[in-house]
Scaffold this active site. Sequence first.
Site, PDB file in Angstrom:
ATOM      1  N   ARG A 272      -2.248   5.823   4.768  1.00  0.00           N
ATOM      2  CA  ARG A 272      -1.869   4.346   4.492  1.00  0.00           C
ATOM      3  C   ARG A 272      -3.197   3.339   4.429  1.00  0.00           C
ATOM      4  O   ARG A 272      -3.740   3.313   5.480  1.00  0.00           O
ATOM      5  CB  ARG A 272      -0.917   3.315   5.120  1.00  0.00           C
ATOM      6  CG  ARG A 272      -0.721   1.944   5.554  1.00  0.00           C
ATOM      7  CD  ARG A 272       0.640   1.784   6.461  1.00  0.00           C
ATOM      8  NE  ARG A 272       0.246   2.026   8.478  1.00  0.00           N
ATOM      9  CZ  ARG A 272      -0.674   1.862   8.862  1.00  0.00           C
ATOM     10  NH1 ARG A 272      -1.141   0.680   8.319  1.00  0.00           N
ATOM     11  NH2 ARG A 272      -0.192   1.756  10.367  1.00  0.00           N
ATOM     12  N   HIS A 276       0.891  -1.640   8.167  1.00  0.00           N
ATOM     13  CA  HIS A 276       1.941  -0.831   8.525  1.00  0.00           C
ATOM     14  C   HIS A 276       2.863  -1.454   7.540  1.00  0.00           C
ATOM     15  O   HIS A 276       3.890  -0.806   6.617  1.00  0.00           O
ATOM     16  CB  HIS A 276       1.707  -1.097   9.240  1.00  0.00           C
ATOM     17  CG  HIS A 276       3.748  -0.062  10.094  1.00  0.00           C
ATOM     18  ND1 HIS A 276       4.597   0.764   9.175  1.00  0.00           N
ATOM     19  CD2 HIS A 276       5.532  -0.912  10.793  1.00  0.00           C
ATOM     20  CE1 HIS A 276       5.054   0.832   9.884  1.00  0.00           C
ATOM     21  NE2 HIS A 276       5.510   0.332  10.495  1.00  0.00           N
ATOM     22  N   TYR A 286      -7.315  -2.015  14.826  1.00  0.00           N
ATOM     23  CA  TYR A 286      -7.035  -0.423  15.759  1.00  0.00           C
ATOM     24  C   TYR A 286      -7.830   0.126  14.428  1.00  0.00           C
ATOM     25  O   TYR A 286      -8.217   1.432  14.951  1.00  0.00           O
ATOM     26  CB  TYR A 286      -5.527  -0.169  15.295  1.00  0.00           C
ATOM     27  CG  TYR A 286      -5.010  -0.495  14.555  1.00  0.00           C
ATOM     28  CD1 TYR A 286      -4.221   0.029  13.422  1.00  0.00           C
ATOM     29  CD2 TYR A 286      -3.893  -1.318  14.918  1.00  0.00           C
ATOM     30  CE1 TYR A 286      -3.654   0.383  12.260  1.00  0.00           C
ATOM     31  CE2 TYR A 286      -2.739  -1.824  13.345  1.00  0.00           C
ATOM     32  CZ  TYR A 286      -3.098  -0.534  12.621  1.00  0.00           C
ATOM     33  OH  TYR A 286      -1.961  -0.786  11.491  1.00  0.00           O
TER      34      TYR A 286
END
Length: 373
Positions: A272, A276, A286
């Site tokens: 990805r 998200h 993150y």
Amino acid sequence: MAAKSKHVVDFEQIKSTMSEPYKKPVQVIDETGKIVNKELFDRFSDDELVTLMEKMVWERALHEQTMNFSRQGRLGFYAPTYGEEASEMGIAHAMKKQDYLFPAYRDLPQLIQHGATVKEGYLWSKGHYQAYDYVRRGVRAWIPQIIIGAQYVQAAGAALGIKKNDEKDTVAYTFTGDGGTSQGDFYEGINFASSFQAPAVFFVQNNAWAISVPRKTQTAAETLAQKGVASGVPGVQVDGMDILATYLVAKEAREFAAAGNGPALVETLTYRFGAHSSAGDDPSRYRTKEEEKPWFDRDPLIRLRKVLTEKKLWDQDKEDKLVAQYKDEFKEAMKDAEAAPKQKVSDFLTHTFEVPTPDVADEIKKFQAKESK
């Protein structure tokens, strides 16, 4: 005399080898755009290669334009697909219109490829009941599932229905991400389909992150493909950034299930590239640039573009014109979606049941009376 083993069962040896059959991703074109399996590559005609490239360009353009609409506040929830074009379009290209699709929320591109319109995809993001007009048109696809993994149970049930109805050359297929494989519905779905030897194909798009949870802490299993073993489901890994490999594996998985052999599980190794979702997720909190760079270098469009350019089947001008054409189509789709009638409470109630229950029928009448004033 040979020394006796101190182990009754060597669990360490079992653990160290149990993922071996699943750690060899199928690949046709490598990260540099080099053809590494000429035999498989030669199965594609020039026209097929161009079609697959066009589909990835279409999905990348859909993502870019839809993100623009999202930033403008013209959509509700949207899950980006940037980076997953080879996985999603390779699989979509392998499926047939008579198959039953059970999409998750990141699977709008596959849903549109299966027969829904872009307008309906945008209406789904807006929460409008007309988003599901494709069901009334006879498109064999369910509503995108928000509950993580629930679509696996739905697909298993549909697959059993296909078998009981003796539908030939038909499968139910569905998707989840790496995080979805930790859900109970994942195991229940594959186990149910396997127990009844139902024609289902389960795809796991391993994009490395379940929101902010990395794949490495999601599960101790070395591969997600091997998770099918306990249920008797054969699994395989494929390079999900290689659309040619993904298409061939998806096609064979479909043929396997449609032939009456029970379900199959396919793990596509993809990534990805962005957030998200459009709902405030920030991957920079993150993930590091150092982690991301190797994956960006494996961009599926760059990979196939290089091959097609060398074969003189593709050029930048052709791609630019396609992107402009696609984005114009998406803008028109958004205009149509925004012109949809404003929803009323009676609309929601009317579409809750195919045949309203007596209580709901009374509620519909009450709200219609209020709305007519």
